[in-house]
Design an enzyme around this catalytic site. Structure first.
Site, PDB file in Angstrom:
ATOM      1  N   SER A   1       1.236  -0.687  -0.259  1.00  0.00           N
ATOM      2  CA  SER A   1      -0.275  -0.031   0.136  1.00  0.00           C
ATOM      3  C   SER A   1       0.726   1.137  -0.193  1.00  0.00           C
ATOM      4  O   SER A   1       1.970   1.254   0.138  1.00  0.00           O
ATOM      5  CB  SER A   1      -0.833   0.074   1.270  1.00  0.00           C
ATOM      6  OG  SER A   1      -1.756  -1.006   1.378  1.00  0.00           O
TER       7      SER A   1
ATOM      8  N   ASP B   1       7.494 -17.915  12.683  1.00  0.00           N
ATOM      9  CA  ASP B   1       9.064 -18.634  12.211  1.00  0.00           C
ATOM     10  C   ASP B   1       8.813 -19.427  11.899  1.00  0.00           C
ATOM     11  O   ASP B   1       8.117 -20.462  12.798  1.00  0.00           O
ATOM     12  CB  ASP B   1       9.949 -17.952  13.738  1.00  0.00           C
ATOM     13  CG  ASP B   1       9.764 -16.188  14.307  1.00  0.00           C
ATOM     14  OD1 ASP B   1      10.871 -15.314  13.281  1.00  0.00           O
ATOM     15  OD2 ASP B   1       9.728 -16.003  15.015  1.00  0.00           O
TER      16      ASP B   1
ATOM     17  N   ASP C   1       7.754  -9.646  10.263  1.00  0.00           N
ATOM     18  CA  ASP C   1       8.720 -10.687   9.943  1.00  0.00           C
ATOM     19  C   ASP C   1       7.466 -11.293  11.534  1.00  0.00           C
ATOM     20  O   ASP C   1       8.032 -11.085  12.882  1.00  0.00           O
ATOM     21  CB  ASP C   1       9.154 -11.008  10.044  1.00  0.00           C
ATOM     22  CG  ASP C   1       9.903 -12.369  10.373  1.00  0.00           C
ATOM     23  OD1 ASP C   1       9.161 -13.347  10.301  1.00  0.00           O
ATOM     24  OD2 ASP C   1      11.352 -13.105  10.325  1.00  0.00           O
TER      25      ASP C   1
END
Length: 798
Positions: A250, A325, A322
Site C-alpha cells: 500500500s 517463524d 516478520d
C-alpha cells in the site's frame, strides 16, 4: 396448415411466457435500492439513500439500528463475497469448488485460525458495545439471507445460504491477518539456498536491512529518547488457487497544514490488494446522532478498516514485519508421539480436521502440534522428509483483540482516543495512518512485536530444540516505530523499511525503496499541496529507481555488437525517465530484459521450480536494484557451465538479446509497436468467471492500463515465462480527503460497489479507475438527499 399455425402460436406464447418468467426471475435477483422493508429488532425507522454509484448513506437514530441496516445492505450487494471469505479459515472452499481446493483448505486449517477464533469467543464479553454492534450487523445480514433474493453464484455452485455468526467475523479477520504473511514463501527458500550453496550465496541477497535505502523515520516528541523447497511450494500452491484477493502492499501519506495551500491536513491512501471481482471494499456512509463515518468495509466485518468523518481520517498499509517463524523439531528416537525440548521430551498435540468436498466424500486429515505451532510435514504432499518443521505465528499466540481495535478506531473522536486502540492490533502488522481537522498527522506501526536473541536471522528455519532461539520478550507498544507531528510536516508509508525499533532494526519482508523514494521526492519538493495536486500524485507512474537500474545494466554495452535498431532502442533507454504511460517502449523493454537478467542469474542455481517461487517474494523485488549494481558476484556465474565463469557483462548482454528477440517474435521488428499497453493489462476475475462460457458475464475487463509495479500507481504483476504483465494487484481504492473541503473527498473503486453481476453497480467504476478518474465521497446530508437516485426505508416490524 391451420393446425401448424396454431401450434406455432402456442409455441410462441409459451416461449414468451418463458422469457417473461425468466426476466422476472433474473430481475428478482438484483439488489433492492428503493422502497420499504421491515426489519425485526429495529427500534426506529432508518433511511438509506443510494447515490449515483450505489453507495448507501444510512441515517438512523441510534447506532444499533444503523449497524443492523448496514449488515442488510452490505449483504444484498456482497453476500457471495462474505460466504467465500468466512470459509477460508475453516477449510470450506472445497465444498464450493471441489477437490482442486483441498490442499488450500488443508493449508488454512493447519494455521489454526478457526481454533483461535473459538478461544477468543469463549472469553468474549457478550454485553459489550463492540459485540452488540457486531451482532446487530449480523442480524441485518441474516435478515437478508432469510428474505432476500439468492445471489446467482449460489445457484451455480448449489450452495445453501446459512446464517452468519460472530465466529465468521473473527475468521474473516484471521484470513486478513495471514494474507499479509510472506514468511512461507521466503524463509524455507532461504534455508534451502544456505543448505545447498552456502553462506556466500546468501550474503549477496537483499535479506538484511539496506542502510542505503529510504527508511520511514520515527518521531515521537513524547518519548524521552535440511528442509527442501517444499514448505514454499506448499504455500505457493495453496495461495495460487485461493479464489479471494490477498493483501499485498500500500501507499499512504498525510500532509500537515504547514505544507498545504489551504492550511489544513490532506490525507491520501491507496491500499494494494490482489484484484478480483467483487473488489475488496464495500463503501458505506453511516450517520447517527452520536456517530458518523464514511467507511470501507471488508465482507462480513462491521467496522471499517478505512474511514473518515469531519473530525479525522485514517487508513492502513502493510507493516511487513516478520511475525512467522519456522522451527526444526526433533522426534523422540523411539516414541513418535514425543518431541525434544531443552527441558526434555514433550507430547505432540494431535489435531484432526474434516473437509467437505463438493460432489465427493468428506475427507479427514491429521497433523501434529508442538509448543511452536503446527508441524507442516504431512499437511501437504510437498512437505516431505523426516525432520519436522513447525510454524510459530504471532496471530495464534496471543489474545485476539483485533476486532476491539477496529471498533476503537472507528469510534474514536480525536488522536488520543484513536491511538489508545492501536496496541490491540497484534496481527497483521499494519502501518496506521492518521490525520485530523485539528492539524495532527501521525503514523504508527501497529503489531505485537517481539525481541529475538542477538545475531539470530529469523529469515532462516530456527532451532526448536535448544530453547536458545525463542523470543526473549514482547515489546511495549511505545517501542514500536511511529511519527507524530514530525518537524518535516508529513508522514508516509510505502511498505518500506522503518527506522530502528527499540534500538534494533526489526526483521521483516519490506518492499524496496522505489515507491518510498518517489513519495519523499515529491513531498519534499512542494509546500503548497492541494487536493488536485495530491490526486495527480496518487496516479504517478514514474519510477525513480528503474532508469538507474537499466542505465547501470546497459552502460557497458558494446555498440559495435548491436544493429541499428538496437542502438536506437539503447538511446531511448538512456533517455527514459522511468515513466509508464500506455505508449511506453522503454518500460516494455525494461521488464523484458529484467526478467531475463533474473532468470539467467538465479535459475541455474535454484532450478525452474524454486526460481518461480523466488519471483513471488518481496525478497526478489528488494534484490533487483542492488543485484543489478553488483559488478562482481557469485550469482553471475552459470553453474551449468563448469568450464566457464560468466561475468555480469555476459549475463546482461545475453538477457538484452533474449528480450530483443522475444519482442520481435511478439510484435515484429518495428520497435514503435512495442508499447506498454500491449503487454500490461488488467482483468478483474470472478471465481466462476474461470468457466469460459461465463467469463464475460462475471469478469470485468481486460483493459490496457498505465502504471507498473513499484511506482506510486502500483499496478503490479508477476514475472513469469509468458513475458506478459497481467496485473494481479494494485490500489484497491484511491482516497483523498482534504480537511479544508471535507464534503468533497475523492475516491474510486476498481470495478464497482456491488458484487452482484445483475446490479448496475457491478462494474460502473471500472473504466473510470483505468482512466485515473475519481468520484465524490458525499458527506453533506442535504446534498445526499437531493442528489441520491434511490431511497430505501427500513421500518420496525409491525
Amino acid at each position: 396448415m391451420k393446425r401448424l399455425k396454431k401450434a406455432l402460436l402456442v409455441l410462441l406464447v409459451l416461449l414468451g411466457v418463458f422469457l417473461l418468467a425468466g426476466g422476472i426471475f433474473i430481475n428478482s435477483l438484483t439488489p433492492t435500492y428503493e422502497g420499504e422493508k421491515e426489519l425485526p429488532q429495529l427500534k426506529q425507522p432508518v433511511e438509506v439513500y443510494f447515490d449515483t454509484y450505489g453507495v448507501p448513506h444510512i441515517y438512523a437514530n441510534n447506532n444499533e439500528d444503523a449497524f443492523r441496516v448496514l449488515g442488510y445492505v452490505h449483504a444484498q450487494d456482497r453476500l457471495w463475497q462474505m460466504e467465500l471469505l468466512r470459509r477460508v479459515a475453516k477449510g470450506g472452499l472445497s465444498e464450493v469448488f471441489g477437490p482442486d481446493l483441498v490442499k488450500t483448505d488443508k493449508f488454512f486449517l493447519s494455521l489454526g485460525i478457526d481454533e483461535h477464533t473459538n478461544e477468543t469467543l469463549a472469553n468474549l464479553d457478550m454485553d459489550g458495545e463492540m459485540v452488540r454492534l457486531s451482532q446487530a450487523y449480523l442480524d441485518g445480514i441474516n435478515q437478508f439471507i432469510d428474505e432476500g433474493p439468492t445471489p446467482v453464484e449460489f445457484y451455480f455452485t448449489g450452495l445453501d445460504k446459512t446464517p452468519f455468526t460472530l465466529e465468521d467475523i473473527y475468521n474473516s479477520v484471521g484470513y486478513m491477518a495471514f494474507s499479509f504473511a510472506m514468511a512461507h514463501k521466503t524463509d524455507p527458500l532461504l534455508t534451502n539456498i544456505k543448505n545447498k550453496w552456502g553462506d556466500a550465496y546468501l550474503a549477496e541477497l537483499a535479506v538484511a536491512s539496506d542502510t542505503a535505502t529510504v527508511w520511514i523515520k520515527n518521531y515521537n516528541p513524547q518519548k524521552i529518547d535440511s528442509v527442501s523447497l517444499n514448505i514454499t511450494a506448499m504455500a505457493t500452491e495453496a495461495l495460487e488457487k485461493l479464489p479471494l484477493p490477498q493483501f499485498e502492499g500500500s501507499n499512504s501519506w498525510v500532509i500537515a497544514p504547514e505544507k498545504t495551500k489551504n492550511g489544513k491536513v490532506i490525507f491520501a491512501n491507496d491500499p494494494h490488494i490482489g484484484f478480483a471481482q467483487p473488489s475488496v471494499w464495500y463503501e458505506a456512509h453511516v450517520s447517527t446522532p452520536t456517530y458518523e463515518k464514511y467507511g470501507y468495509h471488508l465482507a462480513g466485518v462491521p467496522f471499517p478498516l478505512l474511514g473518515h468523518n469531519r473530525q479525522l481520517a485514517y487508513g492502513m498499509t502493510m507493516f511487513e514485519n516478520d511475525d512467522i517463524d519456522f522451527y526444526y523439531e526433533e522426534n523422540h528416537p523411539s516414541d513418535s508421539t514425543k518431541y525434544k525440548t531443552e527441558k526434555g521430551f514433550e507430547n505432540y498435540g494431535f489435531v484432526t480436521k474434516t473437509i467437505k468436498v463438493k460432489d465427493g466424500d468428506k475427507l479427514s486429515f491429521s497433523y501434529k502440534k508442538t509448543r511452536h505451532g503446527p508441524v507442516l510435514n504431512g499437511i501437504a504432499d510437498q512437505v516431505s522428509g523426516e525432520r519436522p518443521v513447525a510454524m510459530s505465528w504471532i496471530y495464534t499466540k496471543v489474545e485476539n483483540q483485533v476486532l476491539d481495535a477496529l471498533y476503537g478506531i472507528t469510534m474514536a473522536t480525536d488522536i488520543e482516543e484513536f491511538s489508545q486502540a492501536l496496541p490491540k492490533i497484534h496481527a497483521p502488522g499494519l502501518n496506521v495512518m492518521y490525520g485530523d481537522a485539528e492539524g495532527n498527522v501521525a503514523w504508527w506501526a501497529a503489531a505485537k512485536l517481539y525481541e529475538m536473541p542477538d545475531s539470530l536471522s529469523t529469515k532462516l528455519i530456527l532451532d526448536g530444540v535448544s530453547g536458545k532461539q525463542e523470543p526473549l520478550r514482547y515489546l511495549d507498544f511505545s517501542e514500536n516505530p511511529q511519527a507524530i507531528n514530525p518537524p518535516w510536516h508529513y508522514v508516509y508509508s510505502a511498505n518500506n523499511q522503518p527506522d530502528s525499533i527499540a534500538g534494533m532494526l526489526y526483521p521483516g519482508y519490506y518492499l524496496p525503496e522505489n515507491r518510498a523514494k518517489r513519495i519523499v521526492q515529491l513531498l519534499e519538493g512542494k509546500d503548497d499541496w492541494d487536493k488536485e495536486a495530491v490526486s495527480e500524485m496518487i496516479l504517478d507512474v514514474t519510477s525513480s529507481v528503474n532508469p538507474e537500474i537499466i542505465g547501470d545494466l546497459i552502460k557497458h554495452m558494446e555498440v559495435r555488437e548491436l544493429n541499428e535498431n538496437q542502438v536506437m532502442l539503447l538511446d531511448e533507454l538512456k533517455n527514459w525517465k522511468g515513466d509508464y504511460p500506455l505508449e511506453s517502449i522503454a518500460g516494455t523493454f525494461y521488464h523484458r530484459s529484467e526478467y531475463f537478467v533474473l532468470k539467467n542469474t538465479f535459475e541455474d542455481e535454484l532450478g525452474p521450480e524454486q526460481f518461480k517461487q523466488f519471483l513471488s517474494t518481496h525478497l526478489l523485488k528488494r534484490q533487483i536494484a542492488p543485484g543489478a549494481r553488483r559488478d562482481e558476484g557469485i550469482w553471475w556465474d552459470d553453474v551449468t557451465t563448469p568450464d566457464k565463469k560468466e561475468t555480469r557483462y555476459e549475463i546482461v548482454l545475453k538477457s538484452f538479446m533474449q528480450a530483443w528477440q522475444s519482442l520481435q517474435e511478439d510484435f515484429g521488428d518495428d520497435i514503435s509497436q512495442w508499447q506498454w499497453q500491449k503487454v500490461h493489462t488488467l482483468e478483474h476475475g470472478h471465481p466462476i468467471g474461470q468457466v469460459k462460457a461465463l467469463k464475460s458475464f462475471f469478469n470485468v475487463g481486460p483493459f490496457p492500463i498505465h502504471g507498473s509495479r513499484e511506482v506510486i500507481n502500483n499496478l503490479g504483476f508477476p514475472y513469469d515465462s509468458t513475458l506478459y504483465y497481467r496485473v494481479s494487484s494494485g490500489p484497491s481504492t484511491r482516497r483523498i480527503i482534504d480537511f479544508s473541503d471535507i464534503e468533497n473527498g475523492l475516491s474510486i473503486l476498481p470495478t464497482g460497489q456491488s458484487g452482484n453481476p445483475l446490479s448496475k453497480h457491478y462494474r460502473d467504476q471500472a473504466e473510470m479507475y483505468v482512466n485515473g478518474e475519481f468520484k465524490k465521497m458525499m458527506m453533506n446530508e442535504e446534498e445526499i438527499k437531493e442528489k441520491s437516485q434511490h431511497l430505501l426505508i427500513f421500518t420496525p416490524e409491525k
